[in-house]
Design a protein around this motif. Structure first.
Motif, PDB file in Angstrom:
ATOM      1  N   LEU A  23      30.975  44.191  39.929  1.00  0.00           N
ATOM      2  CA  LEU A  23      32.009  43.522  39.109  1.00  0.00           C
ATOM      3  C   LEU A  23      32.528  45.019  37.919  1.00  0.00           C
ATOM      4  O   LEU A  23      31.433  45.856  37.836  1.00  0.00           O
ATOM      5  N   PRO A  24      33.748  45.039  37.727  1.00  0.00           N
ATOM      6  CA  PRO A  24      34.173  46.177  37.012  1.00  0.00           C
ATOM      7  C   PRO A  24      33.318  46.589  35.619  1.00  0.00           C
ATOM      8  O   PRO A  24      33.017  47.783  35.437  1.00  0.00           O
ATOM      9  N   LEU A  56      33.487  39.608  33.772  1.00  0.00           N
ATOM     10  CA  LEU A  56      34.133  40.916  34.411  1.00  0.00           C
ATOM     11  C   LEU A  56      32.591  41.604  34.550  1.00  0.00           C
ATOM     12  O   LEU A  56      32.507  42.779  35.112  1.00  0.00           O
ATOM     13  N   ARG A 107      41.493  37.694  39.261  1.00  0.00           N
ATOM     14  CA  ARG A 107      40.980  38.021  40.660  1.00  0.00           C
ATOM     15  C   ARG A 107      40.904  39.558  41.060  1.00  0.00           C
ATOM     16  O   ARG A 107      41.848  40.194  40.846  1.00  0.00           O
ATOM     17  N   ILE A 108      39.741  39.923  41.644  1.00  0.00           N
ATOM     18  CA  ILE A 108      39.628  41.183  41.899  1.00  0.00           C
ATOM     19  C   ILE A 108      39.613  41.314  43.349  1.00  0.00           C
ATOM     20  O   ILE A 108      38.553  40.854  44.129  1.00  0.00           O
ATOM     21  N   SER A 159      35.103  34.720  41.855  1.00  0.00           N
ATOM     22  CA  SER A 159      33.978  34.805  40.761  1.00  0.00           C
ATOM     23  C   SER A 159      33.700  33.481  40.236  1.00  0.00           C
ATOM     24  O   SER A 159      34.433  32.826  39.304  1.00  0.00           O
TER      25      SER A 159
END
Length: 395
Positions: free
Chosen positions: A5-6, A31, A350-351, A356
């Motif tokens: 995750l970022p 995140l 949403r990545i 998630s």
């Protein structure tokens, strides 16, 4: 969710209560940040805030603290505050709306960590107390909320300024983190709830409108500046919004009322391709269109408007929304300790194509020992001594 995750690798200490700051911390946790929520032993003022689960546990608290770790300390004791200061020094980032206590102010914490990022929520810019409900009243929004002709202020149920403020705090923290990565410098950021509301009222034109002309009047469910309103159907009520000439054209074609609205245009010397004309003549247009919606069920309205650009939705209450959550991709079954399994949202960010799912909120103080061992490298004996002295709570 698989992959990184970022915000993996970021650690944030959160001292908070109510909505804005916990929401900001949860946003960071979803995140990928390791968010350590610190509470007074026994819980803060929102530990049992309504709504409650049948078990008596706060759905509010659990909903805003998903994915965090929980530590409890006695913030009234020097030893407890020393523990918190150590966590902040090791983490380098703090998100808070807690009252300033000795040893936990920005300058004192910065003395232990020069590149500290400290994000403080305030009620007013001067440091006065304020909450969403008082700020909303002060900004004028209750005077334009509610049915046309209503004479007294009408509050709304959504704590919009808390939500916006929590997200502003998150954006500010991430901007400061980027600055620190580039320069090595920390920063002190303050976000006032009243400033967020004032900025929003200004950015959306409400304040300039009042300065340059007249304050906006109540419109009920009408859309300001274009055509939009609610319509009664045979089995419910729908909201319809028109924001472009294409939306209007499709609405007229779908309802088969082109000849009638055309005649109305000519009679009123109006051009309904223009938003201003649609708004000025909203009552007349609404009366014409109401005759199409009234005899139809919501399903028939859907059949008539599907495939068009018309913006519309059926009004639902929370019970109806909750009954349909199993079809929502944002929602997953979350087995929350003390509450039980229920559908809860993950992050709306949403990545890529990954999702998630939500992580449970911690039980109060659940990670106290774990965090003190991992972050402060305290021995079991030292942790037990702190507990016996009342500086920390049970894990």
């Amino acid at each position: 969710m698989t992959g990184t995750l970022p915000l993996d690798g970021m650690r944030v200490v959160e001292l908070s209560s109510f909505v804005a700051t916990p929401l900001g911390g949860m946003t960071l946790a979803q995140l990928g940040a390791d968010v350590i929520r610190v509470d007074q032993v026994g819980g803060g003022p929102d530990i049992d805030r309504w709504p409650l689960a049948p078990s008596g546990r706060s759905l509010y608290w659990a909903g805003l603290n998903k994915g965090k770790r929980s530590v409890t300390v006695d913030l009234r004791s020097p030893e407890g505050r020393e523990v918190v200061a150590g966590l902040v020094a090791q983490s380098g980032t703090v998100l808070t709306n807690a009252p300033q206590r000795p040893g936990l102010g920005y300058e004192e914490l910065k003395a232990q960590r020069a590149d500290l990022i400290h994000v403080q929520l305030q009620g007013t810019r001067e440091g006065g107390n304020a909450v969403d409900y008082t700020v909303n009243a002060a900004m004028g929004f209750p005077s334009i909320t509610g049915p046309s002709g209503h004479e007294t202020p009408v509050n709304h149920a959504l704590p919009a300024w808390d939500v916006a403020c929590g997200l502003y705090m998150t954006v500010g923290l991430l901007a400061a983190e980027r600055h620190r990565l580039r320069t090595g410098e920390g920063q002190s950021l303050r976000v006032a709830l009243q400033d967020v509301a004032l900025a929003t009222a200004g950015n959306l034109g409400f304040l300039a409108e009042a300065q340059l002309g007249e304050p906006r009047a109540r419109l009920g469910n009408h859309l300001f500046g274009d055509f939009g309103r609610d319509f009664v159907t045979a089995d419910g009520r729908v909201m319809v919004a028109v924001l472009t000439a294409r939306h209007w054209r499709d609405l007229v074609e779908a309802t088969g009322l082109g000849e009638v609205t055309g005649a109305l245009e000519r009679a009123l010397d109006a051009d309904f391709r223009r938003a201003g004309d649609r708004y000025r003549h909203r009552e007349a247009l609404g009366g014409v269109l109401a005759s199409w919606f009234a005899p139809r069920t919501c399903a028939q309205v859907a059949d008539g408007l599907t495939g068009t650009s018309v913006l519309w939705s059926r009004y639902r209450d929370f019970a109806e929304v909750a009954a349909g959550l199993s079809d929502e991709p944002l929602m997953s079954v979350l087995d929350q300790p003390g509450i039980g399994p229920h559908l809860a949202p993950g992050s709306p960010v949403r990545i890529g194509d990954a999702s998630s799912p939500p992580a449970p909120a911690p039980t109060l103080g659940e990670h106290t020992d774990e965090v003190l061992r991992e972050v402060l490298s305290l021995s079991p004996e030292r942790i037990e001594a702190l507990r016996e002295g009342g500086a920390i709570g049970a894990s």
